[in-house]
Design a protein around this motif. Structure first.
Motif, PDB file in Angstrom:
ATOM      1  N   MET A   1       0.850  -1.169   0.000  1.00  0.00           N
ATOM      2  CA  MET A   1       0.000   0.000   0.000  1.00  0.00           C
ATOM      3  C   MET A   1       0.895   1.231   0.000  1.00  0.00           C
ATOM      4  O   MET A   1       1.849   1.307   0.765  1.00  0.00           O
ATOM      5  N   ILE A   2       0.589   2.162  -0.870  1.00  0.00           N
ATOM      6  CA  ILE A   2       1.278   3.448  -0.918  1.00  0.00           C
ATOM      7  C   ILE A   2       0.292   4.492  -0.402  1.00  0.00           C
ATOM      8  O   ILE A   2      -0.842   4.575  -0.889  1.00  0.00           O
ATOM      9  N   ARG A   3       0.724   5.286   0.589  1.00  0.00           N
ATOM     10  CA  ARG A   3      -0.130   6.321   1.173  1.00  0.00           C
ATOM     11  C   ARG A   3       0.567   7.670   1.016  1.00  0.00           C
ATOM     12  O   ARG A   3       1.744   7.808   1.332  1.00  0.00           O
ATOM     13  N   LEU A   4      -0.162   8.657   0.518  1.00  0.00           N
ATOM     14  CA  LEU A   4       0.340  10.009   0.355  1.00  0.00           C
ATOM     15  C   LEU A   4      -0.528  10.950   1.168  1.00  0.00           C
ATOM     16  O   LEU A   4      -1.756  10.927   1.038  1.00  0.00           O
ATOM     17  N   VAL A   5       0.093  11.745   2.036  1.00  0.00           N
ATOM     18  CA  VAL A   5      -0.603  12.780   2.792  1.00  0.00           C
ATOM     19  C   VAL A   5       0.113  14.082   2.477  1.00  0.00           C
ATOM     20  O   VAL A   5       1.296  14.242   2.796  1.00  0.00           O
TER      21      VAL A   5
ATOM     22  N   ILE B   1      -1.063  -1.982  -3.805  1.00  0.00           N
ATOM     23  CA  ILE B   1      -0.130  -2.669  -4.700  1.00  0.00           C
ATOM     24  C   ILE B   1      -0.291  -4.173  -4.490  1.00  0.00           C
ATOM     25  O   ILE B   1       0.094  -4.699  -3.443  1.00  0.00           O
ATOM     26  N   PRO B   2      -0.868  -4.873  -5.446  1.00  0.00           N
ATOM     27  CA  PRO B   2      -0.983  -6.329  -5.309  1.00  0.00           C
ATOM     28  C   PRO B   2       0.407  -6.980  -5.274  1.00  0.00           C
ATOM     29  O   PRO B   2       1.329  -6.528  -5.966  1.00  0.00           O
ATOM     30  N   ALA B   3       0.555  -8.005  -4.462  1.00  0.00           N
ATOM     31  CA  ALA B   3       1.841  -8.699  -4.335  1.00  0.00           C
ATOM     32  C   ALA B   3       2.362  -9.174  -5.689  1.00  0.00           C
ATOM     33  O   ALA B   3       3.570  -9.214  -5.928  1.00  0.00           O
ATOM     34  N   SER B   4       1.452  -9.495  -6.603  1.00  0.00           N
ATOM     35  CA  SER B   4       1.860  -9.994  -7.918  1.00  0.00           C
ATOM     36  C   SER B   4       2.595  -8.939  -8.748  1.00  0.00           C
ATOM     37  O   SER B   4       3.289  -9.275  -9.710  1.00  0.00           O
ATOM     38  N   GLU B   5       2.466  -7.650  -8.383  1.00  0.00           N
ATOM     39  CA  GLU B   5       3.150  -6.583  -9.126  1.00  0.00           C
ATOM     40  C   GLU B   5       4.567  -6.321  -8.624  1.00  0.00           C
ATOM     41  O   GLU B   5       5.335  -5.616  -9.261  1.00  0.00           O
ATOM     42  N   ILE B   6       4.931  -6.898  -7.480  1.00  0.00           N
ATOM     43  CA  ILE B   6       6.268  -6.701  -6.923  1.00  0.00           C
ATOM     44  C   ILE B   6       7.207  -7.728  -7.543  1.00  0.00           C
ATOM     45  O   ILE B   6       6.989  -8.937  -7.435  1.00  0.00           O
ATOM     46  N   LYS B   7       8.233  -7.254  -8.225  1.00  0.00           N
ATOM     47  CA  LYS B   7       9.200  -8.127  -8.905  1.00  0.00           C
ATOM     48  C   LYS B   7      10.600  -7.870  -8.347  1.00  0.00           C
ATOM     49  O   LYS B   7      11.120  -6.751  -8.449  1.00  0.00           O
ATOM     50  N   ASN B   8      11.191  -8.881  -7.733  1.00  0.00           N
ATOM     51  CA  ASN B   8      12.530  -8.780  -7.153  1.00  0.00           C
ATOM     52  C   ASN B   8      12.645  -7.596  -6.202  1.00  0.00           C
ATOM     53  O   ASN B   8      13.644  -6.881  -6.172  1.00  0.00           O
ATOM     54  N   GLY B   9      11.583  -7.353  -5.422  1.00  0.00           N
ATOM     55  CA  GLY B   9      11.584  -6.271  -4.442  1.00  0.00           C
ATOM     56  C   GLY B   9      11.319  -4.893  -5.028  1.00  0.00           C
ATOM     57  O   GLY B   9      11.414  -3.889  -4.321  1.00  0.00           O
ATOM     58  N   ASN B  10      10.993  -4.808  -6.315  1.00  0.00           N
ATOM     59  CA  ASN B  10      10.749  -3.526  -6.968  1.00  0.00           C
ATOM     60  C   ASN B  10       9.304  -3.418  -7.428  1.00  0.00           C
ATOM     61  O   ASN B  10       8.693  -4.411  -7.826  1.00  0.00           O
ATOM     62  N   VAL B  11       8.793  -2.200  -7.407  1.00  0.00           N
ATOM     63  CA  VAL B  11       7.447  -1.934  -7.909  1.00  0.00           C
ATOM     64  C   VAL B  11       7.368  -0.470  -8.322  1.00  0.00           C
ATOM     65  O   VAL B  11       8.000   0.395  -7.711  1.00  0.00           O
ATOM     66  N   SER B  12       6.653  -0.201  -9.378  1.00  0.00           N
ATOM     67  CA  SER B  12       6.417   1.180  -9.807  1.00  0.00           C
ATOM     68  C   SER B  12       5.052   1.608  -9.285  1.00  0.00           C
ATOM     69  O   SER B  12       4.135   0.798  -9.175  1.00  0.00           O
ATOM     70  N   PHE B  13       4.933   2.898  -8.973  1.00  0.00           N
ATOM     71  CA  PHE B  13       3.646   3.407  -8.526  1.00  0.00           C
ATOM     72  C   PHE B  13       3.506   4.870  -8.926  1.00  0.00           C
ATOM     73  O   PHE B  13       4.480   5.544  -9.244  1.00  0.00           O
ATOM     74  N   ASN B  14       2.269   5.338  -8.912  1.00  0.00           N
ATOM     75  CA  ASN B  14       1.945   6.721  -9.246  1.00  0.00           C
ATOM     76  C   ASN B  14       0.700   7.062  -8.444  1.00  0.00           C
ATOM     77  O   ASN B  14      -0.402   6.728  -8.842  1.00  0.00           O
TER      78      ASN B  14
ATOM     79  N   VAL C   1       4.032  13.549   2.925  1.00  0.00           N
ATOM     80  CA  VAL C   1       4.612  12.343   3.519  1.00  0.00           C
ATOM     81  C   VAL C   1       4.150  11.168   2.666  1.00  0.00           C
ATOM     82  O   VAL C   1       2.952  10.985   2.442  1.00  0.00           O
ATOM     83  N   LEU C   2       5.111  10.399   2.186  1.00  0.00           N
ATOM     84  CA  LEU C   2       4.837   9.215   1.380  1.00  0.00           C
ATOM     85  C   LEU C   2       5.212   8.003   2.233  1.00  0.00           C
ATOM     86  O   LEU C   2       6.353   7.897   2.705  1.00  0.00           O
ATOM     87  N   THR C   3       4.248   7.104   2.427  1.00  0.00           N
ATOM     88  CA  THR C   3       4.468   5.931   3.265  1.00  0.00           C
ATOM     89  C   THR C   3       4.219   4.668   2.448  1.00  0.00           C
ATOM     90  O   THR C   3       3.218   4.574   1.741  1.00  0.00           O
ATOM     91  N   VAL C   4       5.153   3.726   2.545  1.00  0.00           N
ATOM     92  CA  VAL C   4       5.020   2.431   1.871  1.00  0.00           C
ATOM     93  C   VAL C   4       4.847   1.373   2.958  1.00  0.00           C
ATOM     94  O   VAL C   4       5.657   1.292   3.889  1.00  0.00           O
ATOM     95  N   GLU C   5       3.793   0.589   2.818  1.00  0.00           N
ATOM     96  CA  GLU C   5       3.519  -0.493   3.767  1.00  0.00           C
ATOM     97  C   GLU C   5       3.527  -1.817   3.023  1.00  0.00           C
ATOM     98  O   GLU C   5       2.935  -1.934   1.957  1.00  0.00           O
ATOM     99  N   GLN C   6       4.230  -2.827   3.604  1.00  0.00           N
ATOM    100  CA  GLN C   6       4.277  -4.147   2.989  1.00  0.00           C
ATOM    101  C   GLN C   6       4.453  -5.192   4.076  1.00  0.00           C
ATOM    102  O   GLN C   6       5.545  -5.261   4.679  1.00  0.00           O
ATOM    103  N   PRO C   7       3.477  -5.987   4.391  1.00  0.00           N
ATOM    104  CA  PRO C   7       2.082  -5.870   3.967  1.00  0.00           C
ATOM    105  C   PRO C   7       1.447  -4.662   4.642  1.00  0.00           C
ATOM    106  O   PRO C   7       2.065  -4.005   5.484  1.00  0.00           O
ATOM    107  N   GLU C   8       0.195  -4.378   4.289  1.00  0.00           N
ATOM    108  CA  GLU C   8      -0.498  -3.223   4.840  1.00  0.00           C
ATOM    109  C   GLU C   8      -0.433  -3.247   6.365  1.00  0.00           C
ATOM    110  O   GLU C   8      -0.659  -4.272   7.002  1.00  0.00           O
ATOM    111  N   GLY C   9      -0.045  -2.109   6.950  1.00  0.00           N
ATOM    112  CA  GLY C   9       0.108  -2.004   8.402  1.00  0.00           C
ATOM    113  C   GLY C   9       1.549  -2.104   8.849  1.00  0.00           C
ATOM    114  O   GLY C   9       1.882  -1.712   9.966  1.00  0.00           O
ATOM    115  N   ASN C  10       2.442  -2.611   7.990  1.00  0.00           N
ATOM    116  CA  ASN C  10       3.867  -2.734   8.308  1.00  0.00           C
ATOM    117  C   ASN C  10       4.648  -1.712   7.469  1.00  0.00           C
ATOM    118  O   ASN C  10       4.894  -1.948   6.280  1.00  0.00           O
ATOM    119  N   VAL C  11       5.043  -0.598   8.080  1.00  0.00           N
ATOM    120  CA  VAL C  11       5.729   0.476   7.356  1.00  0.00           C
ATOM    121  C   VAL C  11       7.156   0.046   7.030  1.00  0.00           C
ATOM    122  O   VAL C  11       7.935  -0.300   7.917  1.00  0.00           O
TER     123      VAL C  11
END
Length: 116
Positions: free
Chosen positions: A1-5, A39-52, A86-96
């Motif tokens: 999950m990508i969160r932008l505030v 961000i679905p887990a299936s979109e993460i490749k070798n620890g990388n993912v693009s987002f907008n 503030v941009l926050t990345v959680e993986q899985p959701e709830g784990n910053v």
């Protein structure tokens, strides 16, 4: 999950009930806007993912027109100049796993904002 505030200063107009007067110099309070991108887990490749991720649009007209001469007027937001985010990345959701604080001296101006 990508969160932008993001926090920003708004440009707004006040229009009287007849719709004819828009006095200059209104100074509305800042706004805080958020955006989420799952961000679905299936979109993460070798620890990388693009987002907008983008924020939602601000509520306009502003209920009660707090920055206008009285609440019978209409206060419309025309633009937002972001001052911080503030941009926050959680993986899985709830784990910053990453949090990035950004400031934009002088505010942003149309277009994408890159923070890193």
């Amino acid at each position: 999950m990508i969160r932008l505030v993001a926090t920003g200063d708004v440009t707004a107009t006040c229009t009287n009930p007849s719709g004819t007067t828009q006095p200059p110099g209104q100074n509305p309070a800042e706004v805080v806007l958020t955006g989420l991108q799952p961000i679905p887990a299936s979109e993460i490749k070798n620890g990388n993912v693009s987002f907008n991720v983008s924020t939602e649009a601000p509520d306009t007209p502003i209920p009660g027109a707090p920055d206008c001469p009285n609440s019978k007027w209409r206060e419309d937001i025309l633009d937002v100049s972001f001052t911080s985010a503030v941009l926050t990345v959680e993986q899985p959701e709830g784990n910053v796993v990453l949090e990035v604080d950004c400031t934009f001296p002088g505010g942003t101006d149309d277009g994408a904002v890159i923070c890193g």
